[in-house]
Design an enzyme around this catalytic site. Structure first.
Site: not given
Ligand code: NI
Length: 152
Positions: A46, A130
């Protein structure tokens, strides 16, 4: 196609509240593509726009099930709790255990401006949480226990 150098902890852009994207322009499409290129080049699962120095609300995620691009993502539902190990491309060589919701539902826009709603659990749910934290200036080490530093 461009791979950027990932911004590291200590850079003020990582502590900013990223700005909502009001219009999906060709530059926003390019931003999403550069973010994906950078995420894959660094073998991440990500990446949030501030990590390439752009304080705008966009994330990309790929936990091995294909690329997801989200503009102005929001968590609209959470369920359960799960503790697992996380790292971050902006904090190389550091891992720690973070408690996150086990399942989340995330809403945002795709690159065509269409609203999409994604139910997620496990690693995908964790990646969304996150990355959305990054848009709010929050780094995982602020939430982590048992932080371990490895050589970089
Ligand atoms: Ni990160």
């Amino acid at each position: 196609m461009a791979v950027y150098k990932v911004v590291e902890i200590g850079d003020p852009v990582l502590k900013e509240i990223a700005k909502p994207i009001k219009e999906i322009t060709p530059n926003i499409i390019k931003l999403l593509e550069n973010m994906a290129d950078t995420m894959y080049a660094y073998n991440g699962v990500g990446l949030a726009a501030p990590q390439i120095g752009v304080s705008k609300r966009a994330i990309v995620v790929d936990v091995g099930e294909g690329l997801i691009e989200l503009i102005n993502p929001e968590i609209i539902e959470v369920f359960g709790e799960e503790k697992d190990i996380e790292g971050c491309l902006s904090i190389p060589g550091v891992q720690g255990e973070v408690v996150r919701a086990q399942k989340v539902t995330v809403k945002g826009l795709n690159r065509y401006g269409e609203e999409i709603v994604i139910p997620a659990e496990g690693l995908l749910a964790r990646a969304f949480q996150h990355e959305i934290d990054h848009l709010n200036g929050i780094l995982f080490v602020e939430k982590a226990e048992n932080i371990v530093r490895k050589g970089r």
